[in-house]
Design an enzyme around this catalytic site. Structure first.
Site, mmCIF file in Angstrom:
data_model
loop_
_atom_site.group_PDB
_atom_site.id
_atom_site.type_symbol
_atom_site.label_atom_id
_atom_site.label_comp_id
_atom_site.label_asym_id
_atom_site.label_seq_id
_atom_site.Cartn_x
_atom_site.Cartn_y
_atom_site.Cartn_z
ATOM 1 N N LYS A 280 -58.197 7.884 10.458
ATOM 2 C CA LYS A 280 -57.503 6.937 9.582
ATOM 3 C C LYS A 280 -58.328 6.767 8.306
ATOM 4 C CE LYS A 280 -57.429 2.796 8.492
ATOM 5 N NZ LYS A 280 -57.113 3.003 7.077
ATOM 6 N N GLY B 223 -67.826 1.768 6.631
ATOM 7 C CA GLY B 223 -67.169 0.782 5.778
ATOM 8 C C GLY B 223 -68.045 -0.443 5.653
ATOM 9 N N SER B 224 -67.413 -1.566 5.405
ATOM 10 C CA SER B 224 -68.187 -2.779 5.138
ATOM 11 C C SER B 224 -68.751 -3.371 6.438
ATOM 12 C CB SER B 224 -67.283 -3.817 4.463
ATOM 13 O OG SER B 224 -66.183 -4.100 5.302
ATOM 14 N N THR B 225 -69.813 -4.128 6.292
ATOM 15 C CA THR B 225 -70.430 -4.776 7.453
ATOM 16 C C THR B 225 -69.451 -5.762 8.092
ATOM 17 O OG1 THR B 225 -72.658 -4.416 6.652
ATOM 18 C CG2 THR B 225 -72.365 -6.274 8.135
ATOM 19 N N VAL C 251 -66.084 -5.627 8.255
ATOM 20 C CA VAL C 251 -65.105 -4.942 9.111
ATOM 21 C C VAL C 251 -65.813 -4.305 10.311
ATOM 22 C CG1 VAL C 251 -63.401 -3.074 9.217
ATOM 23 C CG2 VAL C 251 -63.445 -4.584 7.243
ATOM 24 N N GLY C 252 -67.038 -3.820 10.099
ATOM 25 C CA GLY C 252 -67.818 -3.242 11.205
ATOM 26 C C GLY C 252 -67.989 -4.231 12.347
ATOM 27 N N GLU D 212 -71.534 2.859 10.333
ATOM 28 C CA GLU D 212 -72.292 3.080 9.081
ATOM 29 C C GLU D 212 -71.785 2.035 8.099
ATOM 30 O OE1 GLU D 212 -74.671 5.117 8.808
ATOM 31 O OE2 GLU D 212 -74.352 6.566 10.415
ATOM 32 N N CYS E 132 -73.000 3.221 -0.613
ATOM 33 C CA CYS E 132 -73.717 2.391 0.365
ATOM 34 C C CYS E 132 -75.228 2.545 0.221
ATOM 35 C CB CYS E 132 -73.281 2.757 1.770
ATOM 36 S SG CYS E 132 -73.405 4.510 2.100
ATOM 37 N N GLU F 52 -74.338 -7.132 -1.232
ATOM 38 C CA GLU F 52 -73.980 -5.806 -1.721
ATOM 39 C C GLU F 52 -72.953 -5.968 -2.845
ATOM 40 O OE1 GLU F 52 -71.563 -3.235 0.857
ATOM 41 O OE2 GLU F 52 -72.923 -1.601 0.360
HETATM 42 P P1 NAD Z 1 -63.743 -1.463 4.428
HETATM 43 O O1 NAD Z 1 -64.623 -1.919 5.518
HETATM 44 O O2 NAD Z 1 -62.906 -2.454 3.725
HETATM 45 O O3 NAD Z 1 -62.726 -0.348 4.958
HETATM 46 C C1 NAD Z 1 -63.179 0.826 5.606
HETATM 47 C C2 NAD Z 1 -62.068 1.361 6.502
HETATM 48 O O4 NAD Z 1 -61.819 0.406 7.530
HETATM 49 C C3 NAD Z 1 -60.748 1.599 5.800
HETATM 50 O O5 NAD Z 1 -60.165 2.767 6.305
HETATM 51 C C4 NAD Z 1 -59.931 0.374 6.195
HETATM 52 O O6 NAD Z 1 -58.542 0.607 6.195
HETATM 53 C C5 NAD Z 1 -60.424 0.142 7.610
HETATM 54 N N1 NAD Z 1 -60.244 -1.230 8.108
HETATM 55 C C6 NAD Z 1 -60.191 -2.385 7.396
HETATM 56 N N2 NAD Z 1 -60.026 -3.450 8.218
HETATM 57 C C7 NAD Z 1 -59.989 -2.948 9.486
HETATM 58 C C8 NAD Z 1 -59.843 -3.536 10.767
HETATM 59 N N3 NAD Z 1 -59.719 -4.853 10.923
HETATM 60 N N4 NAD Z 1 -59.855 -2.731 11.858
HETATM 61 C C9 NAD Z 1 -60.003 -1.402 11.723
HETATM 62 N N5 NAD Z 1 -60.136 -0.778 10.526
HETATM 63 C C10 NAD Z 1 -60.121 -1.543 9.418
HETATM 64 O O7 NAD Z 1 -64.714 -0.675 3.443
HETATM 65 P P2 NAD Z 1 -64.387 -0.024 2.035
HETATM 66 O O8 NAD Z 1 -64.144 -1.136 1.078
HETATM 67 O O9 NAD Z 1 -63.348 1.052 2.181
HETATM 68 O O10 NAD Z 1 -65.778 0.701 1.722
HETATM 69 C C11 NAD Z 1 -66.838 0.037 1.170
HETATM 70 C C12 NAD Z 1 -67.875 -0.341 2.211
HETATM 71 O O11 NAD Z 1 -68.256 0.790 2.970
HETATM 72 C C13 NAD Z 1 -69.160 -0.853 1.599
HETATM 73 O O12 NAD Z 1 -69.635 -1.985 2.284
HETATM 74 C C14 NAD Z 1 -70.137 0.298 1.783
HETATM 75 O O13 NAD Z 1 -71.481 -0.057 1.794
HETATM 76 C C15 NAD Z 1 -69.676 0.881 3.063
HETATM 77 N N6 NAD Z 1 -70.093 2.281 3.183
HETATM 78 C C16 NAD Z 1 -71.095 2.597 4.063
HETATM 79 C C17 NAD Z 1 -71.520 3.911 4.180
HETATM 80 C C18 NAD Z 1 -72.607 4.293 5.158
HETATM 81 O O14 NAD Z 1 -72.721 5.469 5.482
HETATM 82 N N7 NAD Z 1 -73.404 3.366 5.643
HETATM 83 C C19 NAD Z 1 -70.950 4.902 3.390
HETATM 84 C C20 NAD Z 1 -69.936 4.537 2.505
HETATM 85 C C21 NAD Z 1 -69.514 3.215 2.422
#
Ligand code: NAD
Length: 441
Positions: free
Chosen positions: A141, A194-196, A198-199, A216, A250, A343
């Site tokens: 996804k 993605g973001s901490t 959502v993680g 990550e 990130c 961040e």
């Molecule tokens: P995000 O967390 O908003 O979204 C990431 C993904 O998660 C998207 O596909 C989104 O649709 C999905 N998502 C959102 N809510 C969800 C939920 N409740 N359940 C399941 N999936 C869900 O992040 P973003 O805005 O796309 O990316 C930016 C963030 O990603 C920043 O915090 C950045 O630091 C981080 N990032 C980390 C790394 C790493 O390797 N550590 C690399 C790139 C980006």
């Protein structure tokens, strides 16, 4: 308009998981040689289409075409690296009483991949290549803002001979499609970038079915510049370490810690390099930094110019259409200021002075994150002392790099858990099984 993309719902996620489940026994059973050959064919196809993919990625995410080309090279290299994995030895032989014990690695099963918009296809490749090499099938996804290269990838994978159902892509919102994938009983593992925030919700959602999870997440990395470093080299490298990809990285070294005795000199050098950055049309070959991904992102980034810390200087940005934001350096920033703690995910650097090595380490670790970082010094012993003391998953000495295909990448603390790339990623997509063979019966 660039493209129109169908929006999946939970039914499509169910269908994709079912197809991945159906394809799993066949993909597991393929001989290591044939699986390796298919991944090599895929790597070759990605290399062959690198230019088209780079153009699509530059449009997909508004990133500089020169950066997109480098990223597409890494995508193909990642598949090539893991294409060797199915034929490499994996496991141990263990002496035990009454027989022989050994370990094998089994695929985890159907893996859900959830990825962000900042390095769309690169981050997909870091997950997909080791997942497939280890014998898993996947449901991907991608971020809803940047689905185009993931969809093109699926076409390339099919044309390169990957069996139906091994790679499935669903494009839809995180809160519906993403969450459904996380909670789906047919999915054995979630690999998320993605973001901490959502993680955290993914870790909680996956807990009910004890899914394997790798995360990550975000970062607030420190770029530590000691007075004894090659200051010119450190100042020349610092801008792209935080303004590359318009700061939406990130690994962005968004806290520049500078020893106070050279602060003024360093800022003078840094200003020259920041003002020389070429910010503009992503499709212009000379561009080093493009616009931000969205209006909402620009609003968030702008909120960090809240007056807590003074603006020291800014680079340029075009006027007119596009979510432009000029690269901005705030100095001096206090460790408690919001820009030093959160961040930004945009082109703002916070310069924070420090007095000595102990304070540099304390400030570097004064964050919930621990993803990346750099140390600039000519003192080798100090470089190693500080490198060991900083709580972060990757760190460079006299350089600002973070990722390579064959070295592990991932975070300490709230930057996540698990490692991507290198041999470590294969561990994340396999289960260890111990087999005991009796020699007494
Ligand atoms: P995000 O967390 O908003 O979204 C990431 C993904 O998660 C998207 O596909 C989104 O649709 C999905 N998502 C959102 N809510 C969800 C939920 N409740 N359940 C399941 N999936 C869900 O992040 P973003 O805005 O796309 O990316 C930016 C963030 O990603 C920043 O915090 C950045 O630091 C981080 N990032 C980390 C790394 C790493 O390797 N550590 C690399 C790139 C980006």
């Amino acid at each position: 308009m660039l493209a129109e993309v169908a929006r999946a719902g939970v039914e499509e996620v169910d269908e994709a998981v079912a197809r991945a489940g159906d394809a799993l026994p066949g993909w597991r059973a393929i001989t290591p040689r044939d699986r390796a050959a298919m991944l090599h064919a895929l790597a070759d196809a990605l290399t062959g289409q690198r230019e088209d993919l780079a153009l699509l990625e530059a449009r997909n995410a508004g990133k500089a075409i020169a950066d997109a080309r480098g990223e597409m090279e890494m995508v193909a290299d990642t598949f090539r690296y893991y294409a060797g994995a199915p034929e490499r030895p994996l496991g141990d032989t263990i002496p035990v009483t009454g027989g022989q014990a050994f370990t094998v690695r089994e695929p985890v099963g159907v893996v859900g991949l959830i990825t962000p918009w900042n390095f769309p296809l690169t981050i997909v490749s870091w997950k997909l290549a080791p997942a497939l090499a280890a014998g898993n099938t996947v449901v991907l996804k991608p971020a809803e803002l940047t689905p185009l290269t993931a969809l093109r990838f699926a076409e390339i994978a099919r044309a390169a001979g990957l069996p139906d159902g091994v790679v499935n892509v669903v494009v839809g919102p995180g809160r519906t499609c993403g969450q459904h994938l996380v909670e789906h009983p047919g999915v054995a593992k979630i690999a998320f970038t993605g973001s901490t925030e959502v993680g955290r919700s993914i870790a909680a959602g996956a807990a009910a079915s004890i899914k394997r999870v790798t995360l990550e997440l975000g970062g607030k990395s420190a770029n530590i510049v000691f007075a004894d470093s090659d200051l010119e080299a450190a100042a020349a490298a610092a801008p792209l370490a935080v303004f590359g990809n318009a700061g939406q990285d990130c690994c962005a070294r968004s806290r520049i810690l500078v020893q106070d005795t050279v602060l003024e000199r360093f800022l003078g050098l840094l200003e020259v390099h920041v003002k020389a950055l070429r910010v503009g049309d992503p499709l212009d070959e000379a561009t080093q930094m493009g616009p931000l991904i969205s209006a909402a992102q620009r609003e968030t980034v702008s909120s960090f110019l809240d007056g807590q810390a003074p603006v020291a200087f800014r680079g340029s940005a075009p006027d007119g259409a596009g979510f432009w934001f000029a690269p901005t350096v705030l100095a001096p920033v206090r460790p408690g200021d919001r820009v030093a703690r959160e961040e930004v995910f945009g082109p703002i650097a916070a310069v924070i002075p420090f007095a000595d090595e102990a304070e540099a380490i304390r400030l570097a670790n004064d964050t919930i994150y621990g993803l990346s970082g750099s140390i600039w010094t000519r003192d080798g012993a100090r470089a190693l002392r500080v490198a060991r003391a900083v709580e972060t998953g990757v760190l460079s000495i006299n350089a600002n790099t973070s990722v390579r295909v064959n070295t592990p990448f991932g975070g300490f603390k709230q930057s996540g858990y698990g490692r991507e790339l290198g041999p470590h990623a294969l561990e994340a997509y396999t289960e260890v099984k111990t087999i005991f063979y009796s020699t007494e019966t």
